[in-house]
Design a protein around this motif. Structure first.
Motif, PDB file in Angstrom:
ATOM      1  N   THR A 263       0.807  -1.231   0.000  1.00 46.92           N
ATOM      2  CA  THR A 263       0.000   0.000   0.000  1.00 46.92           C
ATOM      3  C   THR A 263       0.838   1.278   0.000  1.00 46.92           C
ATOM      4  O   THR A 263       0.289   2.365   0.086  1.00 46.92           O
ATOM      5  N   VAL A 264       2.156   1.167  -0.041  1.00 41.90           N
ATOM      6  CA  VAL A 264       2.997   2.366   0.079  1.00 41.90           C
ATOM      7  C   VAL A 264       3.918   2.535  -1.141  1.00 41.90           C
ATOM      8  O   VAL A 264       4.044   1.632  -1.958  1.00 41.90           O
ATOM      9  N   ALA A 265       4.548   3.717  -1.210  1.00 38.10           N
ATOM     10  CA  ALA A 265       5.589   3.940  -2.226  1.00 38.10           C
ATOM     11  C   ALA A 265       6.898   4.164  -1.467  1.00 38.10           C
ATOM     12  O   ALA A 265       6.932   4.917  -0.495  1.00 38.10           O
ATOM     13  N   VAL A 266       7.954   3.510  -1.905  1.00 40.41           N
ATOM     14  CA  VAL A 266       9.229   3.596  -1.196  1.00 40.41           C
ATOM     15  C   VAL A 266      10.255   4.331  -2.050  1.00 40.41           C
ATOM     16  O   VAL A 266      10.523   3.945  -3.198  1.00 40.41           O
ATOM     17  N   LEU A 267      10.805   5.401  -1.489  1.00 36.14           N
ATOM     18  CA  LEU A 267      11.842   6.170  -2.182  1.00 36.14           C
ATOM     19  C   LEU A 267      13.212   5.712  -1.692  1.00 36.14           C
ATOM     20  O   LEU A 267      13.420   5.537  -0.493  1.00 36.14           O
ATOM     21  N   GLY A 268      14.123   5.545  -2.605  1.00 38.57           N
ATOM     22  CA  GLY A 268      15.465   5.170  -2.176  1.00 38.57           C
ATOM     23  C   GLY A 268      16.445   5.318  -3.318  1.00 38.57           C
ATOM     24  O   GLY A 268      16.054   5.564  -4.447  1.00 38.57           O
ATOM     25  N   THR A 269      17.639   5.152  -2.997  1.00 41.55           N
ATOM     26  CA  THR A 269      18.277   4.892  -1.742  1.00 41.55           C
ATOM     27  C   THR A 269      19.646   5.539  -1.780  1.00 41.55           C
ATOM     28  O   THR A 269      20.136   5.890  -2.852  1.00 41.55           O
ATOM     29  N   THR A 270      20.278   5.658  -0.615  1.00 44.44           N
ATOM     30  CA  THR A 270      21.648   6.169  -0.572  1.00 44.44           C
ATOM     31  C   THR A 270      22.636   5.008  -0.670  1.00 44.44           C
ATOM     32  O   THR A 270      22.229   3.843  -0.711  1.00 44.44           O
ATOM     33  N   ASP A 271      23.914   5.297  -0.656  1.00 46.08           N
ATOM     34  CA  ASP A 271      24.930   4.243  -0.629  1.00 46.08           C
ATOM     35  C   ASP A 271      26.151   4.791   0.105  1.00 46.08           C
ATOM     36  O   ASP A 271      26.984   5.477  -0.479  1.00 46.08           O
ATOM     37  N   GLU A 272      26.212   4.523   1.394  1.00 43.84           N
ATOM     38  CA  GLU A 272      27.250   5.085   2.250  1.00 43.84           C
ATOM     39  C   GLU A 272      28.027   3.960   2.909  1.00 43.84           C
ATOM     40  O   GLU A 272      27.406   3.042   3.477  1.00 43.84           O
ATOM     41  N   LYS A 273      29.338   4.045   2.872  1.00 42.55           N
ATOM     42  CA  LYS A 273      30.142   3.023   3.563  1.00 42.55           C
ATOM     43  C   LYS A 273      29.902   3.124   5.066  1.00 42.55           C
ATOM     44  O   LYS A 273      29.906   4.233   5.609  1.00 42.55           O
ATOM     45  N   VAL A 274      29.676   1.987   5.746  1.00 44.41           N
ATOM     46  CA  VAL A 274      29.547   1.998   7.209  1.00 44.41           C
ATOM     47  C   VAL A 274      30.522   0.983   7.798  1.00 44.41           C
ATOM     48  O   VAL A 274      30.977   0.078   7.102  1.00 44.41           O
TER      49      VAL A 274
END
Ligand SMILES: Cc1cc2nc3c(=O)[nH]c(=O)nc-3n(C[C@H](O)[C@H](O)[C@H](O)COP(=O)(O)OP(=O)(O)OC[C@H]3O[C@@H](n4cnc5c(N)ncnc54)[C@H](O)[C@@H]3O)c2cc1C
Length: 602
Positions: A263-274
């Motif tokens: 039922t939702v829309a998902v926005l993405g995404t980042t890409d960060e080293k952790v």
């Protein structure tokens, strides 16, 4: 100490590990899979939701694109009910100038990804909210997938083929025999987190499918595996503003996809080293960037209500790679530690995508067969998992079942249409220890109120079961009868099943508190506007009316309690400091939200 023996021990209950267990069991191996939390606790339960066509990688990483399109075709048959056939558009927005669209189209043709350019007017008929200033649109066979359901269905298929799936079992050491040059991994020492006891599992072959934790697991055998953990943050909007997967038609970058999921829309995404896949902190700029970039595909989307933010960590691998995580290949990597490090009986499978988990399992078990001196063909590409006869899922399937079967009075979670029977069934027939496990099973608490109205109802039902002591069918990891996932997300089907049992282990106060705290984690980064009002209401219900932060829990802690205490996704504090509690954070974020609102920006 409890001892078990098996031919193949799989570490990790994400898509890759369950795929390996399924494949190996189908080939007739004795298999045990251990997962330190619930299935999909790792990246598999925190991904973007795309069954890739390969289009995203076709220019930059054609090998990965080839793997994706091949598996896309297979999973549509083997896991049909876990997939919604939304289709995907690659959209050239005014920001996406250059020759990329033509290169994209040519590369799709080379790799064999069906790609048709359609008139913008036609695209707008399918997607009325798409940016009308788009200049070109390409249609590809992207789709969306429910990775919770898919992983559970794969695990059930593995069980039916004889595998044992042991959740809340954490590998704490690997058993290594032999001297330098003749070393061999012969099993693992595993901590059963529910019964608080250790188990030794002896195995002919140990397969490390621990995703972003694969480096830590390999280190237990003294083997250096430098997984490059690329964190990605996503935000869910409270409406499904789009029906098609929307990608920007350009080199992959931050925030360039919108995925319709249930039922939702998902926005993405980042890409960060952790540095650590367990400790993820979502930065305000990441949320801001997702909303700003989302605007370019769907103008106005950032004005909608943001429900939640969360992050997952890509288990990327490229031998000797030093650059940015976005530049690491998305293709799968199988590390043969006998050849690479002189350690027999041990394989690591990493990299890849959710979309390619079946292929990852196939190449891994092929290698295991070779090392175990046997030839057994892979059959997963032709073997459907339980439930596949339901066909692709569609947005209205739950609503139509609830209406058709007059289940409105039975609803526990109105946002996600979870009925009492679904909840009880999942608690009884899956190895479930926390309300968060039930969330993954049936989507409890995943809608706009983020558990505001269903958490106390769910905890009460579990309490009811525990005081009435109906525990004959109690689900325990390892029970042959446990797990019934084919129809787990179907409200109507659940009506007819036998009465369920109580949840094992933890008392309802603790379950309630832990679940609220877990939901809170994803709300912290997005508290403003409508969602702040919602959270204020939830706080009134739980903190002011129920006094939930003072409910007695008899000093108990669940594995989930441990998880949120360790998580530094707190406000204002540095990693390493304890996370703000629901009550403390509430005050802080109300202030933060008001300030942001006053500034007129999210
Ligand atoms: C932000 C983001 C978005 C993505 N979007 C997409 C997408 O749209 N489509 C797509 O195809 N792919 C996508 N991916 C990639 C995909 O999600 C991953 O490649 C895939 O889920 C990895 O699965 P896995 O089973 O290898 O790892 P995981 O799912 O992380 O599983 C590893 C498991 O090992 C367990 N574990 C770790 N240590 C131990 C231990 N000591 N003992 C026992 N168990 C242990 C963990 O708890 C975990 O559950 C995305 C990834 C990210 C980060």
């Amino acid at each position: 100490m409890k001892q078990q023996t098996t031919e193949i021990l799989v570490i990790g209950g994400g898509s890759t590990g369950t795929g390996v267990a399924w494949d190996a069991a189908l080939r007739g191996f004795q298999v045990i899979l251990v997962e330190k939390r619930d299935l999909t606790h790792g990246t598999t339960g925190r991904y973007h939701g795309l069954l890739h066509s390969g289009g995203r990688y076709v220019v930059k990483d054609p090998r990965s694109a080839e793997e994706c399109i091949r598996e896309n075709r297979i999973l549509r048959h083997t896991h049909a009910h876990c997939i919604e056939d939304t289709g995907g558009f690659f959209v050239v927005t005014p920001e996406d100038e250059g020759d990329y669209p033509d290169r994209f189209q040519e590369a799709c043709a080379r790799v064999g990804i069906p790609c048709t350019e359609i008139p913008v007017a036609e695209a707008l008929r399918h997607e009325p909210l798409l940016n009308p200033r788009a200049s070109r649109v390409f249609a590809v066979p992207d789709a969306t997938a429910d990775s919770f359901l898919a992983t559970h269905a794969t695990a059930q298929a593995a069980r039916l083929a004889g595998a044992q799936i042991q959740v809340y079992h954490e590998v704490v050491a690997l058993l290594v025999e032999g001297g330098e040059g003749a070393r061999r991994v012969t099993g693992a020492r595993v901590r059963d987190l529910i019964r608080d006891e250790e188990v030794i599992i002896h195995a002919d072959m140990v397969i490390n499918a621990a995703g972003a934790w694969a480096g830590q697991v390999a280190q237990l055998a003294g083997i250096p595996v430098h997984v490059i953990p690329g964190k990605g943050t996503m935000v869910a909007m409270n409406h499904r503003m789009v029906n098609t997967v929307l990608n920007r038609c350009k080199m992959p970058a931050d925030g360039d996809i919108i995925v319709p999921i249930h039922t939702v829309a998902v926005l993405g995404t980042t890409d960060e080293k952790v540095s650590d896949p367990e400790h993820l902190r979502i930065e305000p700029w990441e949320v801001q960037l997702m909303l700003e970039e989302g605007e370019k595909l769907v103008p106005g989307i950032s004005q909608a209500r943001v429900l939640r933010a969360w992050a997952g960590v890509r288990p990327l691998y490229q031998e000797g790679f030093q650059g940015e995580s976005r530049d690491v290949t998305r293709a799968l990597t199988l590390l043969d530690h006998q050849q690479r490090d002189g350690v027999a009986g041990f394989l690591t499978i990493t990299g890849g995508k959710w979309t390619t988990f079946r292929l990852m399992a196939e190449v891994t078990v092929d290698k295991a067969c070779e090392q175990l001196g046997t030839r057994r063909p892979c059959t997963t590409a032709e073997t459907p998992v339980p439930g596949v006869q339901q066909g692709h899922y569609w947005l209205g399937h739950r609503l139509s079942e609830v209406e058709e079967h007059h289940l409105q009075g039975e609803l526990i979670c109105e946002c996600e249409l979870v009925t009492r029977a679904m909840l009880e069934q999942a608690a009884a027939h899956n190895p479930t220890f926390t309300l968060d496990d039930l969330r993954r099973d049936v989507r409890l608490g995943m809608g706009p109120c983020q558990g505001g109205f269903c958490t106390y109802r769910a905890a009460a039902i579990l309490h009811e079961r525990s005081v009435t002591g109906k525990d004959d069918a109690q689900a325990r990891p390892g029970d042959a009868d446990a797990w019934d996932v084919a129809y787990i997300q179907s409200p109507a089907h659940q009506q007819t099943l036998p009465p369920p049992a109580r949840l094992e282990g933890f008392q309802p106060n603790l379950l309630l508190r832990d679940f609220l705290q877990e939901r809170w984690k994803g709300l912290v980064p997005i508290l403003w506007g409508q969602q702040l009002k919602q959270e204020r209401l939830d706080a009134l219900i739980y903190l002011h009316l129920m006094n939930v932060d003072h409910l007695p829990v008899d000093g108990e802690a669940s594995p989930l309690t441990d998880f949120y205490h360790l998580d530094p996704a707190q406000i204002g504090a540095e990693p390493g400091q304890p996370q703000a509690s629901l009550a403390e954070g509430q005050a802080l974020n109300e202030r933060a939200g008001k300030e942001k609102n006053q500034e007129g920006q999210p």
